[in-house]
Design a protein around this motif. Sequence first.
Motif, PDB file in Angstrom:
ATOM      1  N   VAL A  50      22.041  34.904  45.034  1.00 14.73           N
ATOM      2  CA  VAL A  50      23.190  34.484  44.220  1.00 14.73           C
ATOM      3  C   VAL A  50      22.730  33.519  43.136  1.00 14.73           C
ATOM      4  O   VAL A  50      23.145  33.627  41.978  1.00 14.73           O
ATOM      5  N   THR A  51      21.857  32.590  43.492  1.00 20.04           N
ATOM      6  CA  THR A  51      21.378  31.599  42.523  1.00 20.04           C
ATOM      7  C   THR A  51      20.705  32.277  41.328  1.00 20.04           C
ATOM      8  O   THR A  51      20.998  31.953  40.173  1.00 20.04           O
ATOM      9  N   GLY A  52      19.827  33.233  41.578  1.00 22.86           N
ATOM     10  CA  GLY A  52      19.154  33.938  40.489  1.00 22.86           C
ATOM     11  C   GLY A  52      20.122  34.751  39.645  1.00 22.86           C
ATOM     12  O   GLY A  52      20.044  34.744  38.410  1.00 22.86           O
ATOM     13  N   LEU A  53      21.044  35.426  40.294  1.00 25.76           N
ATOM     14  CA  LEU A  53      22.015  36.244  39.570  1.00 25.76           C
ATOM     15  C   LEU A  53      22.953  35.375  38.737  1.00 25.76           C
ATOM     16  O   LEU A  53      23.247  35.680  37.584  1.00 25.76           O
ATOM     17  N   ARG A  77      28.972  33.968  50.307  1.00 26.94           N
ATOM     18  CA  ARG A  77      29.701  34.587  51.434  1.00 26.94           C
ATOM     19  C   ARG A  77      30.566  35.743  50.970  1.00 26.94           C
ATOM     20  O   ARG A  77      30.590  36.803  51.585  1.00 26.94           O
ATOM     21  N   GLN A  78      31.293  35.554  49.874  1.00 27.29           N
ATOM     22  CA  GLN A  78      32.203  36.611  49.417  1.00 27.29           C
ATOM     23  C   GLN A  78      31.459  37.830  48.876  1.00 27.29           C
ATOM     24  O   GLN A  78      31.919  38.954  49.031  1.00 27.29           O
ATOM     25  N   ASP A 121      29.563  42.902  42.338  1.00 26.60           N
ATOM     26  CA  ASP A 121      30.171  42.173  43.461  1.00 26.60           C
ATOM     27  C   ASP A 121      30.400  40.703  43.129  1.00 26.60           C
ATOM     28  O   ASP A 121      31.434  40.128  43.488  1.00 26.60           O
ATOM     29  N   VAL A 122      29.459  40.069  42.450  1.00 30.81           N
ATOM     30  CA  VAL A 122      29.609  38.665  42.053  1.00 30.81           C
ATOM     31  C   VAL A 122      30.749  38.521  41.042  1.00 30.81           C
ATOM     32  O   VAL A 122      31.606  37.633  41.176  1.00 30.81           O
ATOM     33  N   ALA A 156      33.258  40.510  40.700  1.00 33.38           N
ATOM     34  CA  ALA A 156      34.509  40.805  41.415  1.00 33.38           C
ATOM     35  C   ALA A 156      34.978  39.600  42.211  1.00 33.38           C
ATOM     36  O   ALA A 156      36.169  39.259  42.202  1.00 33.38           O
ATOM     37  N   ALA A 157      34.054  38.942  42.904  1.00 36.15           N
ATOM     38  CA  ALA A 157      34.423  37.755  43.690  1.00 36.15           C
ATOM     39  C   ALA A 157      34.974  36.665  42.776  1.00 36.15           C
ATOM     40  O   ALA A 157      35.976  36.015  43.105  1.00 36.15           O
ATOM     41  N   LEU A 158      34.347  36.465  41.631  1.00 38.35           N
ATOM     42  CA  LEU A 158      34.813  35.441  40.696  1.00 38.35           C
ATOM     43  C   LEU A 158      36.142  35.833  40.054  1.00 38.35           C
ATOM     44  O   LEU A 158      36.980  34.972  39.782  1.00 38.35           O
ATOM     45  N   ASP A 159      36.352  37.114  39.840  1.00 36.98           N
ATOM     46  CA  ASP A 159      37.616  37.576  39.264  1.00 36.98           C
ATOM     47  C   ASP A 159      38.784  37.299  40.212  1.00 36.98           C
ATOM     48  O   ASP A 159      39.894  37.018  39.769  1.00 36.98           O
TER      49      ASP A 159
END
Length: 164
Positions: A85-88, A76-77, A57-58, A60-63
């Motif tokens: 999110v910070t750890g990932l 949010r996305q 998901d992260v 994908a959002a960045l893509d």
Amino acid sequence: MVTGGSSQSGAEKSGGSGHSKGSLRLWLRLLSCSVILEKRLRLRLQREFGATLPRFDVLAALDRSSDGLTMGELSRQALMSNGNVTGLVARLIGEKLIVRKDGDHDRRVQRVSLTRKGRTLFKRMAITHERWIDASFRDLSDREITTLLASLAPLRQSIDRNPI
């Protein structure tokens, strides 16, 4: 014939609408479909890419964002907490799949974006993911898919208008 002086249904008496049972059945059917698909996707992502669904998901959002995203936007996305999110993001930076840059106007705001390696990996994952979803819906005709999409649009609007 109405007895007892009331024509309200049990659902209406308890504060629900006249179609509460149907609403609950719809919710359970949507939930069961979603849970089954999500379990299968999690298993396949882990098996074939060594990845988790939040990681997918992260990426994908960045893509979808050519300029990268702030950590808040990414949270949010990807529908994840800021802490997760910070750890990932830290792990993905360590694997050289994403980079972090200071914001143009405010150094306190950092943007993250995919590296070439991250974009290449995500493209492979996205193509495979699309094949998995397509296979899951293989027994539906194009017309059935179109009908389901059209039927779910008012559901989404109702959910957005009537938060719990």
